[in-house]
Structure formats: C-alpha cells, structure tokens
Motif scaffolding. Structure first.
Motif, PDB file in Angstrom:
ATOM      1  N   CYS A   8      30.624  48.483 -43.684  1.00 33.74           N
ATOM      2  CA  CYS A   8      31.840  48.924 -44.085  1.00 33.74           C
ATOM      3  C   CYS A   8      31.644  49.987 -45.461  1.00 33.74           C
ATOM      4  CB  CYS A   8      32.197  47.780 -44.801  1.00 33.74           C
ATOM      5  SG  CYS A   8      33.320  46.675 -43.121  1.00 33.74           S
ATOM      6  N   CYS A   9      30.913  49.354 -46.310  1.00 33.25           N
ATOM      7  CA  CYS A   9      30.715  49.635 -47.202  1.00 33.25           C
ATOM      8  C   CYS A   9      30.067  51.073 -47.655  1.00 33.25           C
ATOM      9  CB  CYS A   9      30.194  49.089 -48.731  1.00 33.25           C
ATOM     10  SG  CYS A   9      31.014  47.660 -48.793  1.00 33.25           S
ATOM     11  N   LEU A  31      22.562  56.670 -56.232  1.00 34.31           N
ATOM     12  CA  LEU A  31      22.421  55.561 -55.657  1.00 34.31           C
ATOM     13  C   LEU A  31      23.726  54.677 -56.309  1.00 34.31           C
ATOM     14  CD1 LEU A  31      18.842  56.347 -57.973  1.00 34.31           C
ATOM     15  CD2 LEU A  31      19.106  55.546 -55.496  1.00 34.31           C
ATOM     16  N   MET A  32      24.785  54.947 -57.266  1.00 32.97           N
ATOM     17  CA  MET A  32      25.530  54.289 -57.825  1.00 32.97           C
ATOM     18  C   MET A  32      26.165  53.024 -56.369  1.00 32.97           C
ATOM     19  SD  MET A  32      26.542  55.248 -61.598  1.00 32.97           S
ATOM     20  CE  MET A  32      28.027  54.560 -61.166  1.00 32.97           C
ATOM     21  N   PHE A  33      26.706  54.422 -55.273  1.00 36.02           N
ATOM     22  CA  PHE A  33      27.461  53.877 -54.617  1.00 36.02           C
ATOM     23  C   PHE A  33      26.173  53.127 -53.401  1.00 36.02           C
ATOM     24  CE2 PHE A  33      30.359  57.997 -54.989  1.00 36.02           C
ATOM     25  CZ  PHE A  33      31.223  57.503 -53.975  1.00 36.02           C
ATOM     26  N   MET A  34      25.165  53.203 -53.450  1.00 35.43           N
ATOM     27  CA  MET A  34      24.071  52.677 -52.749  1.00 35.43           C
ATOM     28  C   MET A  34      23.480  51.108 -53.258  1.00 35.43           C
ATOM     29  SD  MET A  34      24.186  53.973 -49.238  1.00 35.43           S
ATOM     30  CE  MET A  34      23.132  52.356 -49.251  1.00 35.43           C
ATOM     31  N   ALA A  35      23.685  51.186 -54.056  1.00 40.92           N
ATOM     32  CA  ALA A  35      23.677  49.829 -55.089  1.00 40.92           C
ATOM     33  C   ALA A  35      24.661  49.149 -54.873  1.00 40.92           C
ATOM     34  CB  ALA A  35      23.193  50.006 -56.564  1.00 40.92           C
ATOM     35  N   GLY A  36      25.933  49.653 -54.877  1.00 40.81           N
ATOM     36  CA  GLY A  36      27.680  48.705 -54.794  1.00 40.81           C
ATOM     37  C   GLY A  36      27.850  48.074 -52.803  1.00 40.81           C
ATOM     38  N   THR A  37      26.881  49.493 -52.353  1.00 44.82           N
ATOM     39  CA  THR A  37      27.436  49.051 -50.659  1.00 44.82           C
ATOM     40  C   THR A  37      26.358  47.380 -50.245  1.00 44.82           C
ATOM     41  OG1 THR A  37      27.079  50.971 -50.598  1.00 44.82           O
ATOM     42  CG2 THR A  37      26.632  49.690 -48.441  1.00 44.82           C
ATOM     43  N   TYR A  38      25.287  46.946 -51.295  1.00 51.18           N
ATOM     44  CA  TYR A  38      23.958  46.103 -50.671  1.00 51.18           C
ATOM     45  C   TYR A  38      24.716  45.336 -51.966  1.00 51.18           C
ATOM     46  CZ  TYR A  38      21.229  49.519 -48.263  1.00 51.18           C
ATOM     47  OH  TYR A  38      20.328  50.923 -47.319  1.00 51.18           O
ATOM     48  N   GLY A  39      24.744  45.293 -52.787  1.00 48.96           N
ATOM     49  CA  GLY A  39      25.760  44.128 -53.692  1.00 48.96           C
ATOM     50  C   GLY A  39      26.944  43.603 -53.039  1.00 48.96           C
ATOM     51  N   VAL A  82      37.480  37.987 -48.074  1.00 49.78           N
ATOM     52  CA  VAL A  82      36.332  39.116 -47.435  1.00 49.78           C
ATOM     53  C   VAL A  82      36.979  39.685 -46.864  1.00 49.78           C
ATOM     54  CG1 VAL A  82      33.800  38.579 -47.419  1.00 49.78           C
ATOM     55  CG2 VAL A  82      34.899  36.978 -48.546  1.00 49.78           C
ATOM     56  N   VAL A  83      36.221  39.347 -45.694  1.00 51.88           N
ATOM     57  CA  VAL A  83      37.040  40.544 -44.751  1.00 51.88           C
ATOM     58  C   VAL A  83      38.033  41.555 -44.645  1.00 51.88           C
ATOM     59  CG1 VAL A  83      37.439  41.114 -41.954  1.00 51.88           C
ATOM     60  CG2 VAL A  83      36.043  38.841 -43.419  1.00 51.88           C
ATOM     61  N   GLY A  84      39.150  40.916 -45.951  1.00 53.67           N
ATOM     62  CA  GLY A  84      40.706  41.554 -46.165  1.00 53.67           C
ATOM     63  C   GLY A  84      39.975  42.891 -47.122  1.00 53.67           C
ATOM     64  N   ILE A  85      38.557  42.377 -48.021  1.00 53.12           N
ATOM     65  CA  ILE A  85      38.363  44.137 -49.311  1.00 53.12           C
ATOM     66  C   ILE A  85      37.364  44.732 -48.066  1.00 53.12           C
ATOM     67  CG2 ILE A  85      36.651  43.766 -51.298  1.00 53.12           C
ATOM     68  CD1 ILE A  85      38.489  40.872 -51.936  1.00 53.12           C
ATOM     69  N   ASN A  86      36.709  44.020 -47.625  1.00 53.26           N
ATOM     70  CA  ASN A  86      36.023  44.639 -46.783  1.00 53.26           C
ATOM     71  C   ASN A  86      36.355  45.731 -45.619  1.00 53.26           C
ATOM     72  OD1 ASN A  86      33.166  44.006 -48.187  1.00 53.26           O
ATOM     73  ND2 ASN A  86      33.612  42.291 -47.838  1.00 53.26           N
ATOM     74  N   VAL A  87      37.087  45.302 -45.424  1.00 53.10           N
ATOM     75  CA  VAL A  87      38.092  46.474 -43.898  1.00 53.10           C
ATOM     76  C   VAL A  87      39.074  46.815 -44.336  1.00 53.10           C
ATOM     77  CG1 VAL A  87      39.371  45.693 -41.434  1.00 53.10           C
ATOM     78  CG2 VAL A  87      37.102  44.782 -42.035  1.00 53.10           C
ATOM     79  N   ILE A  88      39.900  46.010 -44.696  1.00 53.81           N
ATOM     80  CA  ILE A  88      41.411  46.694 -45.508  1.00 53.81           C
ATOM     81  C   ILE A  88      41.251  47.369 -46.548  1.00 53.81           C
ATOM     82  CG2 ILE A  88      44.065  46.393 -46.675  1.00 53.81           C
ATOM     83  CD1 ILE A  88      43.662  43.921 -45.258  1.00 53.81           C
ATOM     84  N   VAL A  89      41.063  47.494 -48.093  1.00 55.30           N
ATOM     85  CA  VAL A  89      40.487  48.771 -48.747  1.00 55.30           C
ATOM     86  C   VAL A  89      39.653  49.894 -48.303  1.00 55.30           C
ATOM     87  CG1 VAL A  89      38.966  48.506 -50.531  1.00 55.30           C
ATOM     88  CG2 VAL A  89      40.711  46.827 -50.712  1.00 55.30           C
ATOM     89  N   PRO A  90      38.125  49.320 -47.167  1.00 48.37           N
ATOM     90  CA  PRO A  90      37.904  50.529 -46.918  1.00 48.37           C
ATOM     91  C   PRO A  90      38.317  51.384 -46.166  1.00 48.37           C
ATOM     92  CG  PRO A  90      36.480  48.614 -46.928  1.00 48.37           C
ATOM     93  CD  PRO A  90      37.634  48.521 -47.590  1.00 48.37           C
ATOM     94  N   SER A  91      39.406  51.416 -45.370  1.00 46.00           N
ATOM     95  CA  SER A  91      39.598  51.667 -43.880  1.00 46.00           C
ATOM     96  C   SER A  91      41.493  52.494 -44.615  1.00 46.00           C
ATOM     97  CB  SER A  91      40.678  50.627 -43.369  1.00 46.00           C
ATOM     98  OG  SER A  91      40.333  49.850 -42.296  1.00 46.00           O
TER      99      SER A  91
END
Length: 310
Positions: A111-112, A141-149, A201-210
């Motif tokens: 998602c991220c 690198l910051m984007f990827m750190a945030g992605t895996y974080g 969790v799903v809301g944050i990782n689906v709605i916000v990215p969408s």
C-alpha cells in the motif's frame, strides 16, 4: 494442550479455495503456473534493475522494491495454498500466526510503496525541473523506511491482537491462508478490539493512500491537459497508466475485503476477492510495468546481448 491465552487449538485446517474435488487438480496446476510466473517475473525485474545503471532512478528504485515485496508476498501465500489442492492442509497455531504477520507486513508495505510511486509520478510530470532535487536519494530512502516501518507496525498490531484471542473448539479456517476475517469467526472470545484495529489500520493504509493517489493523479491529469503536443501527452499518459492499473486492482480488492461493517460476510466471496490482490496482482505487476516501458525493454535487450555475446 494449551497454547497462548488459554487457547485449546494447537493447529488449524485450511479449507483452501474450493471444496469441489473435480476442480482441485486443475486449480493446483493453474496456481502453480501463477506462482512460477510471479517468481520469474519479479526476480527478473529485480535483476534487470540491479544490473542496469541507467535504471537506477527513483522510479525504478520504487519498482525494484515493489517487485521484492511481491516476490516475498507470494511466497508467504501460494505454497501453503497449493497444499490445499492435493491434501488436507494442516497448519500449526504458531505457523498460522507467523503467516498472518508476514502477510500483513507485505500487504501494508505494498500500500505504502504504491503511494510513494504515485507521488514520484506527480513530481516527475508536474515539477520536472525540480525532480532530481525533490526525489533525492535521501528522500527515496526515507520513503522506503516509512514503507517498511508502516508494514512492521501494522503487522505487529494485527498479530498482537490476534494472539490475545482464544480458539476453543473450531479449527477449520474457510480460506486458503490465515487471514483476519476467518480467524475472527473462529474465536470464542470477544473480537471487538480486533475489529476496531482492523478498521483503524486498514483504514489508514487503504483510505489515506487512496486519497493521496487520487489527489496526485488529479493534479497529474490537470497538468497533462495543459501539455500542447500530442506526443507529450501520450508520453505522460503511458508513464502513469501502468501504475493506475496496479493501484486499481490492489486497492479495489483490498477495500472490498476489509472495509465492511462486519467480518462475518460471505467468506467464499471474500476468498475470490483476496485472490486478486494476493496472487493476480503480484503476478501481473512485472508485465504491467515492463510491456509498455521502453527503458525496461532496452535494458532487457542490452542485458540479453551481453549474456549471449560475452
């Protein structure tokens, strides 16, 4: 034998995608083919990007990581799924929780990274002169750190909440993997906290990215319509079209699966929905991003020539 939180269940039985005997063998070979194509496609794209220095740009850096996530993602899901087609698929409680943890980690990470890729395309098309400055190596690198974080935090939240539940009698999971909705239906304790965590969790990782992706592409489309040359518009559209297809497939299926009032819906329907973002998506992504991509085609041609004539 008790295991974790007074749960009397030490193992689960995964029913798989279907219980119809005549479909078991054909589906086994179909999904085995999907798995082979997924592994070869994603590993090929990883190697291609790694071996060609002209592909060492932010766009391909994100694509490299997307392929890595899809490669691992499929390996967590499909091998266990294939077992359901040929024999009774028994998975131990610790193995089930481990699969759930890695599944959550990779799906949230995907998602991220899709969101990061949308931002990258926005900067490339709307702010081309500032692209190198904005999408610097440190920023990537910051984007990827945030992605895996984000993936790690979400996986720990889901798995931690699942570990607090007790499974007293029922141990048959109507799914081909240890996913959250079918596990919640088996619990003999309250699942209210788990349902709240799923929506958060799903809301944050689906709605916000969408929303982020929608805003990015709204701005991109607005910018494209201001491009006077037909060639320029065509190039901009082709740059974004692959990502739009991937995002639509992934977020559409995952939102349908998890953002429902209750996890007690039709699990058979949910299984079909899950196939799209756990199996079809990771298999299609290497082709979606390479078939219409001139840079990838050129890199593949050069790499093959080097290997043939070296």
């Amino acid at each position: 034998m008790a295991i974790g939180n007074d749960s009397s269940v030490t193992e689960f039985i995964l029913l798989g995608l279907t219980q119809q005997p005549e479909l078991q063998l054909p589906l086994f070979f179909i999904f085995l083919g999907f798995y082979v194509v997924t592994m070869v496609g994603n590993m090929g794209l990883i190697l291609l990007i790694g071996l060609n220095s002209h592909l060492h740009t932010p766009m391909y850096y994100f694509l490299f990581n997307l392929s890595f996530i899809d490669f691992c993602y499929s390996s967590v899901i499909i091998p266990r799924m294939l077992m359901s087609f040929v024999k009774q698929n028994i998975i131990s409680y610790p193995e089930c929780m481990t699969q759930l943890c890695f599944f959550a980690f990779f799906v949230i990470s995907e998602c991220c990274i899709l969101t990061s890729m949308a931002y990258d395309r926005y900067v490339a098309i709307c702010k081309p002169l500032l692209y190198k400055a904005i999408m610097s190596h440190q920023v990537c690198l910051m984007f990827m750190a945030g992605t895996y974080g984000m993936g790690f935090v979400g996986a720990m939240a889901h798995t931690g909440c699942m570990l607090r539940l007790s499974f007293c009698d029922g141990n048959i999971i109507n799914h081909y993997m240890c996913d959250i909705p079918p596990l919640l239906q088996l619990s003999c304790t309250s699942t209210y906290i788990n349902e709240v965590v799923v929506f958060i969790v799903v809301g944050i990782n689906v709605i916000v990215p969408s929303l982020t992706i929608s805003i990015s592409y709204t701005l991109i489309l607005s910018n494209i319509f201001h491009i006077r040359s037909t060639e320029g518009r065509s190039k901009a559209f082709s740059t974004c079209s692959s990502h739009v297809v991937t995002v639509s497939l992934f977020f559409g299926a995952s939102a349908f699966m998890y953002l429902k009032p209750s996890p007690a819906g039709s699990l058979d329907r949910d299984k079909v929905s899950t196939v799209f973002y756990t199996i079809v998506g990771p298999m299609m992504n290497p082709f979606i991003y390479s078939l219409r991509n001139k840079d990838v085609k050129i890199a593949l041609s050069k790499t093959l020539k080097k290997r043939v004539f070296s």
